[in-house]
Design a protein around this motif. Structure first.
Motif, PDB file in Angstrom:
ATOM      1  N   PHE A  98      91.827  37.067 -21.671  1.00  0.00           N
ATOM      2  CA  PHE A  98      92.480  36.448 -22.831  1.00  0.00           C
ATOM      3  C   PHE A  98      91.787  36.929 -24.107  1.00  0.00           C
ATOM      4  N   LEU A 177      87.939  34.565 -20.907  1.00  0.00           N
ATOM      5  CA  LEU A 177      88.231  34.512 -22.341  1.00  0.00           C
ATOM      6  C   LEU A 177      87.271  35.461 -23.047  1.00  0.00           C
ATOM      7  N   TYR A 180      89.098  34.867 -27.451  1.00  0.00           N
ATOM      8  CA  TYR A 180      90.360  34.113 -27.537  1.00  0.00           C
ATOM      9  C   TYR A 180      90.122  32.876 -28.397  1.00  0.00           C
ATOM     10  N   ILE A 184      92.406  26.368 -24.623  1.00  0.00           N
ATOM     11  CA  ILE A 184      93.007  26.517 -23.296  1.00  0.00           C
ATOM     12  C   ILE A 184      93.500  25.140 -22.844  1.00  0.00           C
ATOM     13  N   ILE A 196      87.287  29.744 -14.874  1.00  0.00           N
ATOM     14  CA  ILE A 196      87.574  30.233 -16.229  1.00  0.00           C
ATOM     15  C   ILE A 196      86.246  30.363 -16.977  1.00  0.00           C
ATOM     16  N   ASN A 198      84.156  31.831 -20.563  1.00  0.00           N
ATOM     17  CA  ASN A 198      84.281  32.184 -21.972  1.00  0.00           C
ATOM     18  C   ASN A 198      82.952  32.761 -22.440  1.00  0.00           C
TER      19      ASN A 198
END
Ligand SMILES: Nc1nc2c(c(=O)[nH]1)N[C@@H](CN(C=O)c1ccc(C(=O)N[C@@H](CCC(=O)O)C(=O)O)cc1)CN2
Ligand SMILES: NCC(=O)N[C@@H]1O[C@H](COP(=O)([O-])[O-])[C@@H](O)[C@H]1O
Length: 306
Positions: A98, A177, A180, A184, A196, A198
């Motif tokens: 992302f 991510l 991004y 989310i 996920i 980041n």
């Protein structure tokens, strides 16, 4: 048997097996042939107070692992010819990245997948806007692109439900991510538990949360007088930057740094750290401590964590 090469390797089994421990050296099986014996064989080992030294006949040794078995009567030394042997049997992972901006982390991740560092493939790019550097790179490489979320400026954007359905349809294993800038949604968080990641350009929890992104973060770090900053990689929860921290790297803040100079220094470490972490993620070397903190198991020594 080929001439043996003395390969002084050391491993510190923990707990130290007792003197009767029998060590087994497992080599990559040679090309199958009727005469080939099993690829395991015992080997003579010296055992001192804390270390075991051993002779091994490596095919082309790059990685040596000492694996403790549940049975303290035996510890296994794996002499592997290359990374593939140590990750053989682990499925390649499918990745969704992302982005909202230039996409240098995305590019770094994609290149690491192509050159074999990461045991995975980027199967889709999700961008918060069509017109960003990350989307340009994805188009150049022929990667599928989705826009999320749907906004007035991005009417072709998709809904949270469609985002989840599409990622599921692509059999995505992990969501990454990389610059991004939108929240989310909980639908995705729930659909991808502990899956996920980041990357944030400061040492969280400092300089994180809503309003802390991009150059804003580096300007705040400089203004605070902090002498150190650096990237943080964390699992994503419902709020900005509050998920479980997985990895960090310290970067010095120099007295005369501009925000741009500091951003460039941190970004270089981001690229390196994110590829290292995603490599571990795809090789299933992330372990969750009993207190809920995720840690990374070393590739070279199964008894080391960071
Ligand atoms: N549910 C989550 N979503 C996202 C997270 C997260 O941890 N949980 N991380 C962010 C990335 N990020 C910091 O690492 C971050 C990105 C953006 C913002 C922010 O304040 N955004 C502005 C809008 C900016 C814009 O649209 O240009 C805002 O929400 O007002 C803070 C932190 C990604 N998503
Ligand atoms: N809070 C999120 C945030 O600020 N992320 C930061 O945006 C930049 C994206 O660069 P890139 O597009 O070149 O990878 C990176 O520095 C990343 O840490």
């Amino acid at each position: 048997m080929e001439a043996q090469r003395l390969l002084s390797g050391f491993c510190s089994p923990s707990p130290i097996p007792n003197a009767r421990t029998q060590y087994f050296v497992r080599f990559p099986s040679p090309s199958p042939s009727p005469s080939s014996s099993s690829s395991s064989s015992t080997a003579s080992f010296g055992q001192s107070h804390r270390w075991v030294s051993f002779k091994a006949r490596p095919l082309s040794t790059k990685l040596i692992q000492c694996r403790n078995t549940a049975d303290t009567e035996r510890a296994e030394v794996v002499v592997s010819s290359d990374k593939q042997d140590l990750t053989s049997g682990i499925r390649r992972k499918k990745l969704a990245v992302f982005v909202s901006g230039g996409g240098s982390n995305f590019r770094s991740i994609h290149e690491a997948c192509l050159n074999g560092l990461i045991l995975g493939d980027v199967v889709v790019l999700v961008a918060s806007k069509q017109g960003c550097g990350g989307a340009d790179y994805a188009r150049e490489k022929g990667l599928p692109i989705m826009v999320f979320p749907k906004t007035k400026l991005e009417p072709d954007g998709i809904s949270p439900a469609d985002l989840v359905a599409t990622l599921r349809g692509l059999e995505v294993d992990f969501v990454l991510l990389a610059g991004y800038l939108k929240l989310i949604p909980v639908e995705l968080i729930q659909a991808y538990p502990r899956s996920i990641l980041n990357i944030h350009p400061s040492l969280l929890p400092a300089f994180g949360g809503k309003g802390h992104y991009g150059m804003k973060v580096h300007k705040a770090v400089i203004a605070s007088g902090a002498r150190y900053t650096g990237p943080t990689i964390h699992f994503v929860d419902e709020h900005y930057d509050t998920g479980r921290i997985l990895a960090q790297r310290v970067v010095p803040v120099l007295a005369k740094d501009t925000a741009e100079e500091l951003a460039a220094r941190v970004l270089r470490e981001e690229h390196s750290l994110y590829v290292e972490v995603i490599t571990a993620l795809c090789e299933e070397r992330i372990v969750w401590r009993e207190d809920g903190v995720p840690i990374i198991r070393s590739k070279e020594n199964l008894n080391e964590y960071s």
